[in-house]
Enzyme design. Structure first.
Site, mmCIF file in Angstrom:
data_model
loop_
_atom_site.group_PDB
_atom_site.id
_atom_site.type_symbol
_atom_site.label_atom_id
_atom_site.label_comp_id
_atom_site.label_asym_id
_atom_site.label_seq_id
_atom_site.Cartn_x
_atom_site.Cartn_y
_atom_site.Cartn_z
ATOM 1 C CG ASP A 96 -9.454 1.706 -1.107
ATOM 2 O OD1 ASP A 96 -8.440 1.440 -1.790
ATOM 3 O OD2 ASP A 96 -9.415 1.939 0.112
ATOM 4 C CG ASP A 105 -2.239 0.664 1.021
ATOM 5 O OD1 ASP A 105 -2.322 1.531 0.133
ATOM 6 O OD2 ASP A 105 -3.189 0.339 1.755
#
Length: 411
Positions: free
Chosen positions: A227, A166
């Site tokens: 997302d 990430d």
């Protein structure tokens, strides 16, 4: 019940040795350990298929739950359909040793991550973990900044098969790709010395003219958008963002439209079928993000559609693995992927209308098929041969936000 690293002291039951009791412990058998020792993993060609813990569990994940997910994927038809990775997202890590080695949560993962990986391997499955390239993960856990090589060597030693990297907070390298390069180099060494391949998933690459020029040299998959959420607008947005990057994808290197929302509240069953179909024709990774332990038959029927999965896993004609959005207007979209055998074409017809059924047509000439050529049509959701058609095919009564997902073969 424990939800964070800092609040476990007074609510964990311990045995006489001071170790946590269930539900966070598992006794590993010699059979599992022996099977795991024989395990080797090689490079991937098709998009990874599996599970990621974040969408459903967030930080509330532990080793017994992970093992239960592994077991149910073996028994519910998902392993047989091609799903193999079981990936833990954020919150499994809590600190570092003095030498920099990452420390798993001792309460939620008391057996350690190598033991969990061994369990996955003993069941014929694979195991993945999460990190962030910054100083901290998105949940404030230790990130990989300046520890990339140490972490990569640790993951290699544990037998980890998949790493999600990430972005997140705190200090970072001046160049966004520095962390990816360091992980890539260490993972290459892991494969060259131990024969163990670790899939590298990174965030983000959204521009084919910049990072798209080199991303496939560093990663197996890369997120192309924010997302995904369990709503129709998010599904369409992420699919569109992936389509922008379609020229970058190739066997072993994939545009990642994010985890699947199939089975989660927010999408109708029709929308879930469309969502899964889009991810399949785009050859996006298929990582379930729902409660698989209690998954409904409807959810499993979508996730295990082998005919749709076949399109996802096919490397594509001339290694052009990702299907493209061929046509789009305010009412519908047409997506197209010619398959590697040079004979089969996959077509997805998407009804964008919010309220009305639609009859959607694909003209064969738009697919490069000569006029007058007959095509045998198979519907991948009806699992039925629809007949032989010349010049065009029309799917009747496609529901709002629904799809017709078909293959065409010369008749």
């Amino acid at each position: 019940v424990r939800y964070a690293h800092t609040d476990f002291v007074e609510c964990v039951v311990q045995n006489a040795d001071g170790l946590p009791l269930g539900p966070f412990t598992h006794t590993f058998t010699t059979v599992e350990e022996a099977a795991a020792r024989q395990y080797k993993a090689g490079p991937i060609v098709s998009p990874p298929m599996g599970f990621n813990s974040w969408n459903y569990y967030h930080c509330n994940i532990d080793e017994v739950t992970v093992m239960a997910i592994i077991d149910v994927m073996v028994s519910n038809g998902m392993k047989d359909a091609g799903y193999e990775y079981v990936n833990i997202d954020d919150c499994w890590q809590v600190a570092r040793m003095a030498n920099g080695t990452i420390i798993p949560d001792p309460v939620r993962f008391p057996s350690g991550m190598r033991a969990v990986a061994d369990y996955a391997h003993s069941k014929g499955m694979k195991f993945g973990v999460y990190t962030a390239q910054a100083q901290y993960t998105c949940q404030g856990r230790p990130g990989a900044y300046d520890y990339e090589t140490i972490d990569a060597n640790t993951y290699c030693d544990w037998g980890v098969d998949y790493l999600k990297i990430d972005m997140c907070s705190g200090q970072t390298h001046p160049q966004d790709n520095t962390s990816w390069i360091l992980f890539h180099q260490a993972f290459e060494n892991c494969y060259n010395t131990k024969g163990h391949f670790i899939v590298q998933s990174v965030e983000y690459c959204m521009d084919p003219s910049t990072c798209g020029q080199w991303i496939s040299n560093l990663a197996n998959l890369w997120r192309t958008s924010g997302d995904v959420q369990a709503n129709w607008g998010s599904i369409l947005n992420n699919a569109g963002a992936s389509n922008v990057m379609q020229s970058v994808a190739s066997p072993g290197h994939f545009n990642d439209a994010d985890m699947l929302e199939v089975g989660n509240v927010g999408l109708s069953n029709t929308e879930q079928v469309s969502h899964f179909s889009l991810w399949c024709i785009m050859s996006s990774p298929l990582l379930s993000g729902t409660d698989l332990i209690h998954a409904s038959n409807e959810t499993l029927q979508i996730l295990t559609n082998k005919e749709a999965i076949m399109v996802n896993q096919d490397v594509g004609l001339n290694n052009k693995i990702q299907g493209i959005r061929l046509k789009a207007d305010g009412a519908s979209q047409t997506w197209y992927k010619p398959l590697a055998d040079g004979k089969t074409r996959a077509v997805l017809l998407l009804n964008l209308d919010d309220a009305k059924n639609a009859s959607l047509t694909v003209n064969f000439s738009d697919l490069g098929i000569a006029q007058g050529s007959n095509q045998a049509i198979r519907d991948l959701w009806k699992h039925a041969d629809m007949g032989t058609f010349a010049d065009s095919y029309t799917a009747q009564d496609v529901p709002p936000h629904g799809v017709a997902f078909v293959t065409l073969v010369d008749a």
